[in-house]
Design a protein around this motif. Structure first.
Motif, PDB file in Angstrom:
ATOM      1  N   ARG A 148       0.816  -1.219   0.000  1.00 55.73           N
ATOM      2  CA  ARG A 148       0.000   0.000   0.000  1.00 55.73           C
ATOM      3  C   ARG A 148       0.850   1.270   0.000  1.00 55.73           C
ATOM      4  NH1 ARG A 148      -2.476  -3.487   3.466  1.00 55.73           N
ATOM      5  NH2 ARG A 148      -1.514  -2.522   5.286  1.00 55.73           N
ATOM      6  N   TYR A 149       2.146   1.108  -0.173  1.00 57.86           N
ATOM      7  CA  TYR A 149       3.034   2.266  -0.165  1.00 57.86           C
ATOM      8  C   TYR A 149       2.734   3.186  -1.340  1.00 57.86           C
ATOM      9  CZ  TYR A 149       7.317   5.020  -0.485  1.00 57.86           C
ATOM     10  OH  TYR A 149       8.220   6.052  -0.577  1.00 57.86           O
ATOM     11  N   GLN A 150       2.561   4.443  -1.077  1.00 57.85           N
ATOM     12  CA  GLN A 150       2.279   5.438  -2.106  1.00 57.85           C
ATOM     13  C   GLN A 150       3.545   6.247  -2.384  1.00 57.85           C
ATOM     14  OE1 GLN A 150      -0.773   5.785  -3.733  1.00 57.85           O
ATOM     15  NE2 GLN A 150      -1.291   3.889  -2.647  1.00 57.85           N
ATOM     16  N   ALA A 151       4.233   5.878  -3.441  1.00 56.83           N
ATOM     17  CA  ALA A 151       5.464   6.586  -3.797  1.00 56.83           C
ATOM     18  C   ALA A 151       5.148   7.985  -4.303  1.00 56.83           C
ATOM     19  CB  ALA A 151       6.228   5.796  -4.855  1.00 56.83           C
ATOM     20  N   ARG A 152       6.036   8.918  -4.029  1.00 55.63           N
ATOM     21  CA  ARG A 152       5.835  10.303  -4.436  1.00 55.63           C
ATOM     22  C   ARG A 152       6.619  10.676  -5.690  1.00 55.63           C
ATOM     23  NH1 ARG A 152       7.979  13.395   0.401  1.00 55.63           N
ATOM     24  NH2 ARG A 152       9.279  11.531   0.501  1.00 55.63           N
ATOM     25  N   HIS A 153       7.772  10.052  -5.885  1.00 59.42           N
ATOM     26  CA  HIS A 153       8.656  10.490  -6.955  1.00 59.42           C
ATOM     27  C   HIS A 153       8.922   9.413  -8.006  1.00 59.42           C
ATOM     28  CE1 HIS A 153       9.595  13.105  -3.435  1.00 59.42           C
ATOM     29  NE2 HIS A 153       9.434  14.012  -4.361  1.00 59.42           N
ATOM     30  N   PHE A 154       8.178   8.340  -7.962  1.00 62.93           N
ATOM     31  CA  PHE A 154       8.227   7.281  -8.956  1.00 62.93           C
ATOM     32  C   PHE A 154       6.994   6.415  -8.744  1.00 62.93           C
ATOM     33  CE2 PHE A 154      11.162   6.553  -5.411  1.00 62.93           C
ATOM     34  CZ  PHE A 154      10.571   5.477  -4.764  1.00 62.93           C
ATOM     35  N   ARG A 155       6.783   5.436  -9.585  1.00 64.48           N
ATOM     36  CA  ARG A 155       5.665   4.515  -9.405  1.00 64.48           C
ATOM     37  C   ARG A 155       6.156   3.263  -8.686  1.00 64.48           C
ATOM     38  NH1 ARG A 155       4.266   5.063 -15.037  1.00 64.48           N
ATOM     39  NH2 ARG A 155       4.524   2.812 -15.257  1.00 64.48           N
ATOM     40  N   PHE A 156       5.306   2.720  -7.821  1.00 61.63           N
ATOM     41  CA  PHE A 156       5.670   1.525  -7.065  1.00 61.63           C
ATOM     42  C   PHE A 156       4.434   0.648  -6.931  1.00 61.63           C
ATOM     43  CE2 PHE A 156       6.389  -0.874  -3.119  1.00 61.63           C
ATOM     44  CZ  PHE A 156       7.638  -1.408  -3.368  1.00 61.63           C
ATOM     45  N   ASP A 157       4.501  -0.542  -7.515  1.00 60.92           N
ATOM     46  CA  ASP A 157       3.365  -1.464  -7.487  1.00 60.92           C
ATOM     47  C   ASP A 157       3.841  -2.836  -7.039  1.00 60.92           C
ATOM     48  OD1 ASP A 157       1.397   0.373  -8.930  1.00 60.92           O
ATOM     49  OD2 ASP A 157       3.010   0.227 -10.411  1.00 60.92           O
ATOM     50  N   VAL A 158       3.014  -3.506  -6.235  1.00 63.95           N
ATOM     51  CA  VAL A 158       3.335  -4.847  -5.755  1.00 63.95           C
ATOM     52  C   VAL A 158       2.246  -5.804  -6.215  1.00 63.95           C
ATOM     53  CG1 VAL A 158       3.773  -6.310  -3.746  1.00 63.95           C
ATOM     54  CG2 VAL A 158       4.541  -3.923  -3.739  1.00 63.95           C
ATOM     55  N   LYS A 159       2.676  -6.890  -6.859  1.00 66.43           N
ATOM     56  CA  LYS A 159       1.734  -7.910  -7.317  1.00 66.43           C
ATOM     57  C   LYS A 159       2.372  -9.278  -7.170  1.00 66.43           C
ATOM     58  CE  LYS A 159      -1.115  -9.280 -11.274  1.00 66.43           C
ATOM     59  NZ  LYS A 159      -1.472  -8.978 -12.694  1.00 66.43           N
ATOM     60  N   GLU A 160       1.714 -10.138  -6.423  1.00 69.38           N
ATOM     61  CA  GLU A 160       2.149 -11.525  -6.240  1.00 69.38           C
ATOM     62  C   GLU A 160       3.609 -11.605  -5.811  1.00 69.38           C
ATOM     63  OE1 GLU A 160       1.172 -13.542  -9.842  1.00 69.38           O
ATOM     64  OE2 GLU A 160      -0.942 -13.701  -9.324  1.00 69.38           O
ATOM     65  N   GLY A 161       3.974 -10.753  -4.865  1.00 67.49           N
ATOM     66  CA  GLY A 161       5.313 -10.793  -4.290  1.00 67.49           C
ATOM     67  C   GLY A 161       6.366 -10.030  -5.051  1.00 67.49           C
ATOM     68  N   VAL A 162       6.023  -9.487  -6.224  1.00 69.46           N
ATOM     69  CA  VAL A 162       6.995  -8.752  -7.042  1.00 69.46           C
ATOM     70  C   VAL A 162       6.660  -7.270  -7.017  1.00 69.46           C
ATOM     71  CG1 VAL A 162       7.929  -8.414  -9.357  1.00 69.46           C
ATOM     72  CG2 VAL A 162       7.413 -10.723  -8.543  1.00 69.46           C
ATOM     73  N   ALA A 163       7.611  -6.465  -6.597  1.00 68.57           N
ATOM     74  CA  ALA A 163       7.453  -5.010  -6.639  1.00 68.57           C
ATOM     75  C   ALA A 163       8.063  -4.488  -7.928  1.00 68.57           C
ATOM     76  CB  ALA A 163       8.128  -4.365  -5.439  1.00 68.57           C
ATOM     77  N   THR A 164       7.309  -3.692  -8.661  1.00 63.75           N
ATOM     78  CA  THR A 164       7.822  -3.030  -9.864  1.00 63.75           C
ATOM     79  C   THR A 164       7.972  -1.548  -9.563  1.00 63.75           C
ATOM     80  OG1 THR A 164       6.737  -4.645 -11.311  1.00 63.75           O
ATOM     81  CG2 THR A 164       7.436  -2.553 -12.299  1.00 63.75           C
ATOM     82  N   LEU A 165       9.201  -1.081  -9.619  1.00 62.68           N
ATOM     83  CA  LEU A 165       9.536   0.309  -9.331  1.00 62.68           C
ATOM     84  C   LEU A 165       9.837   0.990 -10.666  1.00 62.68           C
ATOM     85  CD1 LEU A 165      12.032   1.416  -6.525  1.00 62.68           C
ATOM     86  CD2 LEU A 165      11.772   2.652  -8.675  1.00 62.68           C
ATOM     87  N   THR A 166       8.999   1.958 -11.028  1.00 64.77           N
ATOM     88  CA  THR A 166       9.129   2.615 -12.329  1.00 64.77           C
ATOM     89  C   THR A 166       9.574   4.054 -12.164  1.00 64.77           C
ATOM     90  OG1 THR A 166       7.316   1.232 -13.173  1.00 64.77           O
ATOM     91  CG2 THR A 166       7.965   3.140 -14.494  1.00 64.77           C
ATOM     92  N   LEU A 167      10.755   4.371 -12.678  1.00 64.55           N
ATOM     93  CA  LEU A 167      11.208   5.756 -12.729  1.00 64.55           C
ATOM     94  C   LEU A 167      10.353   6.457 -13.777  1.00 64.55           C
ATOM     95  CD1 LEU A 167      15.035   5.007 -12.683  1.00 64.55           C
ATOM     96  CD2 LEU A 167      13.552   5.556 -10.737  1.00 64.55           C
ATOM     97  N   ASN A 168       9.645   7.510 -13.371  1.00 63.00           N
ATOM     98  CA  ASN A 168       8.507   7.957 -14.162  1.00 63.00           C
ATOM     99  C   ASN A 168       8.598   9.424 -14.578  1.00 63.00           C
ATOM    100  OD1 ASN A 168       6.016   7.615 -15.426  1.00 63.00           O
ATOM    101  ND2 ASN A 168       4.871   8.260 -13.616  1.00 63.00           N
ATOM    102  N   ARG A 169       9.684   9.771 -15.262  1.00 58.47           N
ATOM    103  CA  ARG A 169       9.786  11.097 -15.878  1.00 58.47           C
ATOM    104  C   ARG A 169      10.244  10.903 -17.329  1.00 58.47           C
ATOM    105  NH1 ARG A 169      13.561  14.849 -12.611  1.00 58.47           N
ATOM    106  NH2 ARG A 169      12.442  16.477 -13.756  1.00 58.47           N
TER     107      ARG A 169
END
Length: 284
Positions: free
Chosen positions: A20-41
């Protein structure tokens, strides 16, 4: 998580959830144990800022306690991974800082790499397009790197009058691709293409751009559903053994493996083998 007597791994403070972490400076999603961290600029090739550096550092530190994240994928939005420190938001202000301020910044960036190496989760970097400067260090600090033929990785610090020894590059890069090749890249700051990066061992594999993120996530999913306690031990030992002699490393691995033999996953694997079934690991 509710504390269960007799299960010290569940003591308050030892476990946390980041889904449920709400990232402020990139995207962060967790699904089935895998976190996808997206640098989003993507409009600026996903550069880092002072704030995104700090948030990334704190997030990777918190991953040590995350019970719902078993593997991490880092990717850039659009067609590039990361162009490094933002010229306007970082490079410009750095020219106006005094020495204590500069040292505070360089230590903060180094702390991000330390946090990535210290978190128990395998970190997979999915690299397309530009991967430069601090972006190249994010890739280097990851455990696994998937790339594309069109990717361009550059440790370009000498191009702006700096040493190539930024964020641990002189320690990490020779261990990945060898001393001579690392010396060439760090002295010249030139770009390393995707095929060369795979040939030199910087990339674990090359993917087509359209499938790269999916390939990285599938790989991460497989790791996330494996013996994750043991994966964390493997990562810790690879990190610690850099500073050990062979005898000390063998003893450290004896202790580490004995600890893993006491896990439930080890027993699950044995009973599954006897029953001629595929083991279902739970990370304990």
């Amino acid at each position: 998580m509710r504390y269960l007597p007799g299960e010290p791994q569940n003591l308050p403070g030892n476990r946390d959830a980041l889904s449920r972490y709400q990232a402020r400076h990139f995207r962060f999603d967790v699904k089935e144990g895998v976190a996808t961290l997206t640098l989003n600029r993507p409009e600026r090739k996903n550069p880092l800022t002072f704030d995104s550096y700090a948030e990334l550092r704190d997030l990777f530190r918190n991953l040590t306690y995350a019970e719902d994240v078993k593997a991490v994928v880092i990717v850039g939005a659009g067609d590039n991974f990361c162009s490094g420190g933002d010229v306007h938001d970082i490079i410009g202000p750095l020219t106006k800082l005094d020495m204590p301020g500069l040292l505070a910044f360089t230590r903060m960036t180094g702390d991000l790499v330390k946090a990535m190496r210290a978190c128990p989760q395998p970190v997979i970097a999915a690299i397309d397009g530009i991967c430069a400067g601090a972006g190249a260090l994010l890739a280097l600090a990851s455990d696994i790197r998937f790339g594309t033929e069109r990717s361009k990785t550059a440790f370009l610090f000498t191009r702006v009058g700096l040493a190539g020894c930024d964020m641990g590059a002189c320690a990490l890069l020779p261990r990945v691709i060898g001393q001579g090749r690392a010396s060439e890249l760090l002295y010249t700051g030139r770009s390393m293409g995707g095929e060369e990066a795979e040939r030199w061992g910087f990339f674990n594999r090359l993917c087509i751009p359209e499938a790269m993120l999916t390939d990285a996530q599938v790989f991460a999913y497989e790791l996330a559903h494996g013996p994750t306690f043991a994966h964390g031990m493997t990562k810790k030992m690879m990190q610690q053994e850099w500073n050990m002699g062979v005898d000390e490393a063998i003893e450290a691995e004896a202790q580490a493996q004995a600890i893993c033999m006491a896990t439930n996953d080890f027993h699950r694997a044995y009973h599954a083998f006897v029953a001629k079934k595929k083991p279902v690991f739970e990370g304990d």
